[in-house]
Design a protein around this motif. Structure first.
Motif, mmCIF file in Angstrom:
data_model
loop_
_atom_site.group_PDB
_atom_site.id
_atom_site.type_symbol
_atom_site.label_atom_id
_atom_site.label_comp_id
_atom_site.label_asym_id
_atom_site.label_seq_id
_atom_site.Cartn_x
_atom_site.Cartn_y
_atom_site.Cartn_z
ATOM 1 N N VAL A 73 -17.742 15.494 42.068
ATOM 2 C CA VAL A 73 -18.597 16.360 41.250
ATOM 3 C C VAL A 73 -20.003 16.423 41.833
ATOM 4 N N VAL A 77 -20.085 20.314 43.456
ATOM 5 C CA VAL A 77 -20.780 21.377 42.728
ATOM 6 C C VAL A 77 -21.810 22.075 43.619
ATOM 7 N N LEU A 153 -11.934 20.425 43.776
ATOM 8 C CA LEU A 153 -13.046 20.809 42.920
ATOM 9 C C LEU A 153 -13.810 21.988 43.510
ATOM 10 N N SER A 156 -11.730 25.271 43.093
ATOM 11 C CA SER A 156 -11.685 25.721 41.707
ATOM 12 C C SER A 156 -13.023 26.302 41.266
ATOM 13 N N LEU A 157 -14.094 25.611 41.596
ATOM 14 C CA LEU A 157 -15.412 26.025 41.127
ATOM 15 C C LEU A 157 -15.912 27.267 41.865
ATOM 16 N N LEU A 188 -24.030 26.882 35.071
ATOM 17 C CA LEU A 188 -23.115 25.764 34.808
ATOM 18 C C LEU A 188 -22.340 25.923 33.502
ATOM 19 N N VAL A 191 -19.306 28.235 34.118
ATOM 20 C CA VAL A 191 -18.190 27.726 34.934
ATOM 21 C C VAL A 191 -17.745 26.336 34.487
ATOM 22 N N LEU A 192 -18.189 25.897 33.315
ATOM 23 C CA LEU A 192 -17.832 24.555 32.850
ATOM 24 C C LEU A 192 -16.321 24.339 32.762
ATOM 25 N N LEU A 195 -15.125 23.659 36.175
ATOM 26 C CA LEU A 195 -15.638 22.372 36.637
ATOM 27 C C LEU A 195 -14.806 21.225 36.076
ATOM 28 N N GLY A 198 -11.319 21.345 37.714
ATOM 29 C CA GLY A 198 -11.386 20.854 39.082
ATOM 30 C C GLY A 198 -11.578 19.354 39.150
ATOM 31 N N ALA A 199 -12.397 18.820 38.238
ATOM 32 C CA ALA A 199 -12.613 17.374 38.212
ATOM 33 C C ALA A 199 -11.334 16.632 37.830
#
Length: 283
Positions: A73, A77, A153, A156-157, A188, A191-192, A195, A198-199
């Motif tokens: 992360v 990010v 991650l 995905s992000l 943020l 796209v939470l 996120l 992805g995490a």
């Protein structure tokens, strides 16, 4: 019900051979899991998975996987933001390199890490002079797991960032919000879901990592021997324990994937009220 939703639920709109192949593919994935469950020595299941070595491997796997996910992360990010919100020469090449661990054999990744951070590696020799030894330590486990999990991650992000576009961010900037405010209150939150998804996938990938961990960190009980390594070792000495521990990994993986799929994907609908409120507060 919407027409597209009803069509998606009706197999009659598809050729029969498509449905048959889909069923075959599902069985191809499901049957090995069923066979694993049938092979478990259920009367002795708890003793098999609660031995000292199994508990040490499980706790180490959870601890290192969580740390590796946090590292993904922290680094992923910014990487996704740069790839999705900037344009520079060689961007496609950079993206390909970032996603390289997805297709690279994990053992090759472990060798690359070893020749980078090992005692005689590119950076390891300088670190060794400072008294920092990374290879064959718990830190090496975390780095190996993060190396193979990071692309999940970023991929995905970055896709989510491209899907939502930049219109809300442009409105925030027009209203006088600074770059940090736009990032924190608009980008943020938008796209939470991606996120989080992805995490979660990064955690699952880190938890199941084997090749890079074995090559870069070795297999020292309580220090670098994660649960996949424990399963591999037990397969030779105690097959029943290996099967029981494998089932634990399957259950955890199913739970993690279930959580990832319950998170609303970006691009299925941009939440308008929240970003609008964020823009209003930013102004």
């Amino acid at each position: 019900m919407r027409p597209d939703a009803s069509s998606a639920l009706n197999p009659g709109v598809l050729p029969r051979w498509v449905v048959v192949l889909a069923v075959v593919g599902g069985l191809f994935v499901l049957l090995p899991v069923v066979a694993l469950g049938l092979r478990v020595d259920w009367p002795h299941f708890l003793p098999l998975v609660t031995s000292d070595s199994a508990q040490a491997a499980l706790l180490l796997s959870l601890r290192t996987s969580l740390t590796a996910t946090a590292l993904c992360v922290l680094l992923g990010v910014p990487m996704a933001l740069v790839l999705a919100r900037t344009a520079f020469r060689g961007q496609r090449l950079v993206r390909s390199l970032v996603l390289l661990p997805l297709v690279l054999p994990p053992v090759v990744g472990g060798i690359a890490l070893l020749y980078t951070f090992g005692r005689r590696g590119l950076l390891g020799s300088s670190l060794d002079a400072l008294g920092i030894d990374i290879a064959f330590s718990t830190t090496a486990v975390v780095m190996a797991q993060a190396f193979v999990a990071l692309p999940f991650l970023v991929l995905s992000l970055e896709g989510a960032l491209r899907s939502v576009g930049t219109r809300y961010e442009a409105v925030g900037s027009t209203l006088g919000a600074g770059r940090w405010t736009v990032l924190r209150r608009i980008t943020l939150p938008l796209v939470l879901p991606a996120l989080v998804s992805g995490a979660v996938l990064s955690f699952a990938r880190a938890l199941g990592e084997f090749g890079a961990t074995l090559t870069f960190a070795g297999s020292l009980e309580g220090t670098t021997r994660t649960l996949p390594l424990e399963v591999y070792l037990q397969r030779e000495t105690d097959p029943d324990a290996a099967v029981a521990l494998s089932l634990i990994l399957v259950v955890v993986a199913v739970a993690v994937v279930g959580v990832a799929h319950r998170v609303r994907p970006l691009g299925s609908g941009v939440p308008g009220s929240r970003p609008a409120g964020a823009v209003g507060r930013a102004g």
